[in-house]
Scaffold this motif. Structure first.
Motif, PDB file in Angstrom:
ATOM      1  N   ASN A 279       0.377  -1.100  -0.105  1.00 31.92           N
ATOM      2  CA  ASN A 279       0.128   0.140   0.470  1.00 31.92           C
ATOM      3  C   ASN A 279       0.792   1.689  -0.028  1.00 31.92           C
ATOM      4  O   ASN A 279       0.047   2.498  -0.285  1.00 31.92           O
ATOM      5  CB  ASN A 279      -0.986   0.469   1.262  1.00 31.92           C
ATOM      6  N   LEU A 402     -10.887  -0.031  -4.568  1.00 35.76           N
ATOM      7  CA  LEU A 402      -9.550  -0.307  -3.693  1.00 35.76           C
ATOM      8  C   LEU A 402      -8.573   0.553  -3.967  1.00 35.76           C
ATOM      9  O   LEU A 402      -7.717   0.831  -3.960  1.00 35.76           O
ATOM     10  CB  LEU A 402      -9.713  -1.847  -3.385  1.00 35.76           C
ATOM     11  N   ARG A 405      -8.367   4.189  -4.587  1.00 39.46           N
ATOM     12  CA  ARG A 405      -8.037   4.338  -3.187  1.00 39.46           C
ATOM     13  C   ARG A 405      -6.188   3.941  -3.109  1.00 39.46           C
ATOM     14  O   ARG A 405      -6.056   4.719  -2.532  1.00 39.46           O
ATOM     15  CB  ARG A 405      -8.971   4.781  -2.310  1.00 39.46           C
ATOM     16  N   ASP A 407      -5.403   0.813  -2.059  1.00 36.45           N
ATOM     17  CA  ASP A 407      -5.318  -0.252  -0.671  1.00 36.45           C
ATOM     18  C   ASP A 407      -5.140  -1.656  -2.184  1.00 36.45           C
ATOM     19  O   ASP A 407      -5.943  -2.486  -2.054  1.00 36.45           O
ATOM     20  CB  ASP A 407      -6.579  -0.268  -0.247  1.00 36.45           C
ATOM     21  N   GLU A 409      -3.564  -4.140  -0.790  1.00 38.19           N
ATOM     22  CA  GLU A 409      -3.324  -5.460  -0.118  1.00 38.19           C
ATOM     23  C   GLU A 409      -4.653  -5.707  -0.049  1.00 38.19           C
ATOM     24  O   GLU A 409      -4.383  -6.646  -0.353  1.00 38.19           O
ATOM     25  CB  GLU A 409      -2.896  -4.807   1.027  1.00 38.19           C
ATOM     26  N   GLU A 410      -5.736  -5.201  -0.156  1.00 37.01           N
ATOM     27  CA  GLU A 410      -6.928  -5.118   0.581  1.00 37.01           C
ATOM     28  C   GLU A 410      -7.208  -6.139  -0.997  1.00 37.01           C
ATOM     29  O   GLU A 410      -8.032  -7.110  -1.359  1.00 37.01           O
ATOM     30  CB  GLU A 410      -7.732  -4.460   0.178  1.00 37.01           C
TER      31      GLU A 410
END
Length: 462
Positions: A279, A402, A405, A407, A409-410
């Motif tokens: 991230n 996701l 923004r 993210d 990892e998610e």
């Protein structure tokens, strides 16, 4: 010309390709290497470093008759070129070019793929382009199948090697004041991964031709030099996959010639240094160029030309691969801003700045519900045998949210958890055409635009 509806129906019909990988092919490639080395010596050219050992790929991992669907292959090709340096309008790469091959190949469940009249027409005008691009599509399709079988508990992601490497290397060096490009490097990396574990990275070299098996042997000899140009970890221990797709113009069937280079390297284990933080914003490193052979005795040998990912760079390189994958997905949707946030300047970030995707705001650019899920992306309208068709490329809305923004990892946790249930490939009557959904959350769909009389359009240009 076939009716457009018939063309769209055939895109989801399975067919077969022939896979050639045996000891005979290994011998032919070694012969091609010997002949090329001799020619280079006679011409006083610089000798090439190649993979020191090439072996066949077992039939248990890659069947010699392999069933494919053309729409899945074109989706793979489109995703693979979404960060191409040959970029087109709206910040998208020329992945729409993959759609010109909708009628280039034909086969059937009981037959093998071969060139159609349209494929021959394309070959007459763009011979090397067609064989090269389709060679990428089929090679990466086979790579994904083989590695998912070899590592069933992992996800497999294909990453454009040049873009990933530019985050650390300038890919040029200076020789007597002149810039010299690293001519040889793999076209792609296959990243085999699970969340919160070190990745295995395998360089891929993919080529294609409209000639014969002897040409494919020569291409594999060249591919071994491309794959050798990147070392990950110990000297000469990085595995590699080599492909040459033969698309004969004499009516023969398509054959993919494939070999592998074994090796215990390629694993980004953080033996020293920090753990990766996917991230974290993309970081432009300045890794020292050249590959460093092991030291024997007291004197270190001279480095050789190439890119060497050493243990101290493992965390950064895993982050670079993850961001490059994210950037490719966002480029596939047409989002300039979301693509740029995952790239460094040297990777081409400025090519995508200033291009914003409405799906990240209150008004959507393009959005469709397919198989009960909402996908956001971009569409493109063009003519196919007269009538206008709409092509849509995008990603699952949650995937877009996701990655827009940052993210990563998610995102990886999400796609890994759904890697067995997400992929879909069918002619969707609700949509009106072929739809392909991949494990990474991307979608490619094509349909005839409504309100058209196909017969009245037959005189229109494609």
């Amino acid at each position: 010309m076939k009716p457009t509806e018939e063309v769209l129906q055939e895109l989801t019909q399975p067919s077969n390709i022939s896979i050639h990988s045996d000891v005979g092919l290994v011998g032919k490639v070694k012969g091609a290497i010997t002949a090329d080395d001799k020619k280079r010596k006679e011409n006083e050219d610089e000798p090439l470093r190649r993979k020191p050992d090439l072996t066949l790929i077992p039939q248990t991992e890659l069947p010699r008759q392999f069933e494919v669907t053309l729409w899945d292959v074109l989706h793979t090709l489109a995703r693979a070129t979404a960060l191409s340096w040959r970029g087109a309008g709206r910040g998208l790469a020329e992945h729409w070019g993959a759609l010109k091959y909708t009628q280039a190949l034909a086969g059937g469940r009981d037959s093998f793929l071969g060139l159609t009249d349209e494929g021959h027409r394309i070959a007459d005008h763009y011979k090397s382009l067609q064989s090269g691009e389709l060679g990428i599509g089929f090679a990466l399709t086979l790579t994904g199948h083989m590695l998912r079988n070899r590592f069933p508990d992992h996800s497999v992601t294909i990453v454009p090697a040049e873009t990933a490497l530019r985050a650390g290397w300038a890919l040029t060096t200076r020789d007597k004041g002149e810039k010299v490009k690293y001519r040889y490097r793999p076209q792609y990396f296959a990243e085999v991964w699970r969340p919160e574990e070190p990745s295995l990275v395998i360089p891929l070299a993919c080529k294609g031709n409209h000639s014969d098996a002897a040409t494919s042997a020569e291409q594999l000899a060249s591919a071994s030099a491309h794959a050798e140009a990147v070392h990950i970890g110990a000297w000469n221990e990085t595995p590699g996959l080599l492909f040459s797709t033969q698309l004969p113009t004499d009516g023969g069937t398509m054959t993919v010639h494939a070999l592998q280079a074994p090796g215990s390297g390629g694993r980004l284990c953080p033996a020293e240094g920090r753990e990766p933080n996917l991230n974290a914003p993309p970081f432009q490193a300045n890794v020292m160029p050249d590959i460093h052979p092991p030291t024997t005795g007291l004197v270190a040998p001279e480095p050789v030309r190439g890119c060497h990912v050493q243990a101290k760079d493992y965390a950064w390189f895993q982050e670079s691969l993850a961001h490059t994958t994210a950037a490719g997905l966002m480029a596939f949707t047409g989002s300039g801003h979301a693509t740029a946030r995952h790239l460094t300047d040297r990777q081409g970030r400025k090519r995508f700045t200033g291009l914003e995707h409405a799906a990240s705001m209150s008004i959507q650019d393009a959005a469709h519900v397919l198989f009960g899920n909402e996908y956001v992306g971009t569409d493109h309208v063009f003519r196919l045998n007269g009538p206008r068709v709409e092509a849509f490329s995008g990603v699952d809305r949650e995937v877009f949210r996701l990655l827009a923004r940052g993210d990563v990892e998610e995102y990886r946790a999400l796609v890994h958890a759904s890697r067995r249930v997400r992929p879909r490939l069918t002619f969707d009557k609700g949509w009106g055409g072929p739809v392909s959904v991949h494990a990474d959350g991307s979608v490619l769909a094509l349909r005839l635009l409504p309100g058209q009389d196909e017969k009245s359009c037959q005189g229109s240009s494609q």
